[in-house]
Design a protein around this motif. Sequence first.
Motif, PDB file in Angstrom:
ATOM      1  N   LEU A 190       0.828  -1.205   0.000  1.00 20.83           N
ATOM      2  CA  LEU A 190       0.000   0.000   0.000  1.00 20.83           C
ATOM      3  C   LEU A 190       0.866   1.260   0.000  1.00 20.83           C
ATOM      4  CD1 LEU A 190      -2.889   1.120   0.148  1.00 20.83           C
ATOM      5  CD2 LEU A 190      -2.699   1.032   2.646  1.00 20.83           C
ATOM      6  N   ALA A 191       1.945   1.227   0.771  1.00 22.36           N
ATOM      7  CA  ALA A 191       2.838   2.384   0.825  1.00 22.36           C
ATOM      8  C   ALA A 191       3.516   2.626  -0.523  1.00 22.36           C
ATOM      9  CB  ALA A 191       3.882   2.189   1.918  1.00 22.36           C
ATOM     10  N   LEU A 192       3.897   1.546  -1.228  1.00 26.54           N
ATOM     11  CA  LEU A 192       4.538   1.709  -2.528  1.00 26.54           C
ATOM     12  C   LEU A 192       3.581   2.346  -3.535  1.00 26.54           C
ATOM     13  CD1 LEU A 192       6.532  -1.648  -2.861  1.00 26.54           C
ATOM     14  CD2 LEU A 192       7.472   0.651  -2.617  1.00 26.54           C
ATOM     15  N   GLY A 193       2.350   1.829  -3.600  1.00 31.09           N
ATOM     16  CA  GLY A 193       1.383   2.410  -4.523  1.00 31.09           C
ATOM     17  C   GLY A 193       1.045   3.841  -4.184  1.00 31.09           C
ATOM     18  N   GLY A 194       0.832   4.120  -2.908  1.00 29.92           N
ATOM     19  CA  GLY A 194       0.527   5.483  -2.490  1.00 29.92           C
ATOM     20  C   GLY A 194       1.675   6.433  -2.758  1.00 29.92           C
ATOM     21  N   THR A 195       2.915   5.949  -2.559  1.00 26.51           N
ATOM     22  CA  THR A 195       4.077   6.798  -2.829  1.00 26.51           C
ATOM     23  C   THR A 195       4.172   7.151  -4.307  1.00 26.51           C
ATOM     24  OG1 THR A 195       5.274   5.788  -0.976  1.00 26.51           O
ATOM     25  CG2 THR A 195       6.583   6.945  -2.644  1.00 26.51           C
ATOM     26  N   ALA A 196       3.903   6.143  -5.186  1.00 27.98           N
ATOM     27  CA  ALA A 196       3.958   6.403  -6.624  1.00 27.98           C
ATOM     28  C   ALA A 196       2.944   7.472  -7.033  1.00 27.98           C
ATOM     29  CB  ALA A 196       3.712   5.105  -7.394  1.00 27.98           C
ATOM     30  N   VAL A 197       1.723   7.375  -6.519  1.00 28.56           N
ATOM     31  CA  VAL A 197       0.690   8.364  -6.855  1.00 28.56           C
ATOM     32  C   VAL A 197       1.055   9.737  -6.293  1.00 28.56           C
ATOM     33  CG1 VAL A 197      -1.741   8.970  -6.566  1.00 28.56           C
ATOM     34  CG2 VAL A 197      -1.093   6.594  -7.012  1.00 28.56           C
ATOM     35  N   ALA A 198       1.564   9.760  -5.048  1.00 26.30           N
ATOM     36  CA  ALA A 198       1.934  11.033  -4.423  1.00 26.30           C
ATOM     37  C   ALA A 198       3.089  11.699  -5.162  1.00 26.30           C
ATOM     38  CB  ALA A 198       2.296  10.805  -2.959  1.00 26.30           C
ATOM     39  N   VAL A 199       4.091  10.894  -5.588  1.00 26.70           N
ATOM     40  CA  VAL A 199       5.214  11.462  -6.339  1.00 26.70           C
ATOM     41  C   VAL A 199       4.725  12.036  -7.665  1.00 26.70           C
ATOM     42  CG1 VAL A 199       7.322  10.847  -7.585  1.00 26.70           C
ATOM     43  CG2 VAL A 199       6.994  10.068  -5.249  1.00 26.70           C
ATOM     44  N   GLY A 200       3.802  11.324  -8.336  1.00 24.37           N
ATOM     45  CA  GLY A 200       3.238  11.859  -9.571  1.00 24.37           C
ATOM     46  C   GLY A 200       2.535  13.187  -9.357  1.00 24.37           C
ATOM     47  N   PHE A 201       1.810  13.300  -8.271  1.00 27.33           N
ATOM     48  CA  PHE A 201       1.117  14.560  -7.974  1.00 27.33           C
ATOM     49  C   PHE A 201       2.109  15.685  -7.701  1.00 27.33           C
ATOM     50  CE2 PHE A 201      -0.740  17.538  -4.954  1.00 27.33           C
ATOM     51  CZ  PHE A 201      -1.916  17.910  -5.613  1.00 27.33           C
ATOM     52  N   LEU A 202       3.157  15.389  -6.923  1.00 29.16           N
ATOM     53  CA  LEU A 202       4.146  16.425  -6.593  1.00 29.16           C
ATOM     54  C   LEU A 202       4.906  16.871  -7.836  1.00 29.16           C
ATOM     55  CD1 LEU A 202       5.561  15.036  -3.219  1.00 29.16           C
ATOM     56  CD2 LEU A 202       4.030  16.995  -3.551  1.00 29.16           C
ATOM     57  N   VAL A 203       5.270  15.916  -8.708  1.00 29.23           N
ATOM     58  CA  VAL A 203       5.971  16.285  -9.932  1.00 29.23           C
ATOM     59  C   VAL A 203       5.081  17.164 -10.800  1.00 29.23           C
ATOM     60  CG1 VAL A 203       6.955  15.396 -12.076  1.00 29.23           C
ATOM     61  CG2 VAL A 203       7.504  14.300  -9.902  1.00 29.23           C
ATOM     62  N   ALA A 204       3.807  16.785 -10.927  1.00 29.46           N
ATOM     63  CA  ALA A 204       2.882  17.593 -11.718  1.00 29.46           C
ATOM     64  C   ALA A 204       2.735  18.995 -11.132  1.00 29.46           C
ATOM     65  CB  ALA A 204       1.515  16.898 -11.790  1.00 29.46           C
TER      66      ALA A 204
END
Length: 549
Positions: free
Chosen positions: A168-182
């Motif tokens: 769950l942490a890996l998936g959430g981190t991927a989505v959060a990183v995508g949001f921060l990069v955007a």
Amino acid sequence: MIGPFSYLDVVRPPSGSYSSSRDANTTDEALQQQGRTLLQATRFQKPYNVCVSDWLPMVMCNHDDDHTTFTGYQVELFRMLAQEVGWEEGDYVFSCIKYSEMMDDLKSPTGLCSLSAGGVEVSVENLASSLKFSWPTYKSGLRVMISAHLQSGSTWAFSEVFHWTVWLALGGTAVAVGFLVALIEWATPSRQGEVKKGWQAWSWYSLSRLVHVLSHVGDPSADASRILMLGYGFLVLVMVSMYTATSASRITAEKLVHPVHGKQDLVGRPVLTWSRYMTALKDHHNIEATGHSWEGEADKDAMVADLRAGTYDALVLDAPVLEYTVGTNPDCDLFTVGEPFETFSLALAFPADFNDSTVFDFSASIVRLQTYQGALDMLENVYVKTGGTSKCFSSDGGGHGSGKMIQLYQVSGLWYILLIAIGLCFVLTLIHNARKDPASATGNILRHALAFIGIGDGAPPPPSGIGAAAGAGGHLPPPPMARRHWGSAGGGSAMSSMDGFEASTPGGPQEGAKTLKAFLGVSTFAYREEEEEESASPKKAKPPHSSFM
């Protein structure tokens, strides 16, 4: 060899010496008394009658065999002790009798057994009967044995490498990183001709990094985004390395397929044990066990047969007995589970009248043998721990430790995930096509499917203003032409269908809503307002613009 016999066999005169049955009865009583007196006088004299009872691996004996062939942990230990106290080989003999008979004989003042080397439990009951004990010869206890089979891995063994919270942490981190990069990319001033990508594109970019799939989104153009992606890339590198190092052992690891893993799982289940242990299991552990007689190896084999037949879920007996049984089991289908419990000590047992100094000599010899030679540990390793065979624990014997190839069922969960992805692919395709053309066959199928589960009535939507005009003979305006701008040199040249373009028609959403949708990346295409104007006035040139409306 001395064994259990009648007192009358010692002093009975030849038959025919008495004329009447009454006289014979009277004479028998007198002879019995004389026999008891004679045996009592010889009970504690050489050769000593050392009684044992057959229970592997402590004692291996047979009443009809020569006593010199008897062996086992307790028998071999007694031979060492006898030598320590100065007894010669002819000073004692072994007698193999039933356990209950041996205990009754030891407690009787007119018994035949000089002592017992069979490993008698030092219990309150035995102490109350005035038996004497040596220093303990073995620390024993009860243990649980089950009949089960081993299974290497499971359908989802590959996912068991990480706890669900890590996934769950890996998936959430991927989505959060995508949001921060955007967010960083949109907050950074644009370069000439640069096209901003939304959260959807960058989330796909970060998720694809986890599974090493090419995203074709391009790299971030802002320095802050690049630093963030370096940190995220290092995290992915370490997690992938940890997964690779652990997954092979998890998939090939062998696990017991059985509901019982220790005494805590025995409550409410059918359990078999020796009848003497029933009370302790009930009072101390709330385990309702079925009792069985245990006079020798035949009774133990009968209990094991009931366990294998599935009549009982577990067998509770002495720990050394079960450990030896598991080790010598040719089918490798028996297992001890949990730790020993209800521990107790085994020792040499002597009748109440036995000489105290000799009992002390045996106790001192036990301590010396263990202290200076490690004799007790050595005998345990030979007779109890290995069980006489390593077949069930070797890598080439076909037993528990045998190396095995990975089977399809152990990784079949990967194909299940692929099937789920294929199903989602079809569903999303249906939804996409139905949104683009509600009147199409795909749209009809989707509407009827939703109506079947109670969503909507399955009727086609009413024609829109533009569609109605077209149906009435009107003409639709030509679609606006979108200029797709390639990213700047710093942002990479790769583009995707999620580059932030949005379809727009005259009278469309307001500028703020369009910008938000472009940032989130929820639309497939986005036409800029300038392009719409360009399509309406094709001869009017507009300078390139880098911002979205």
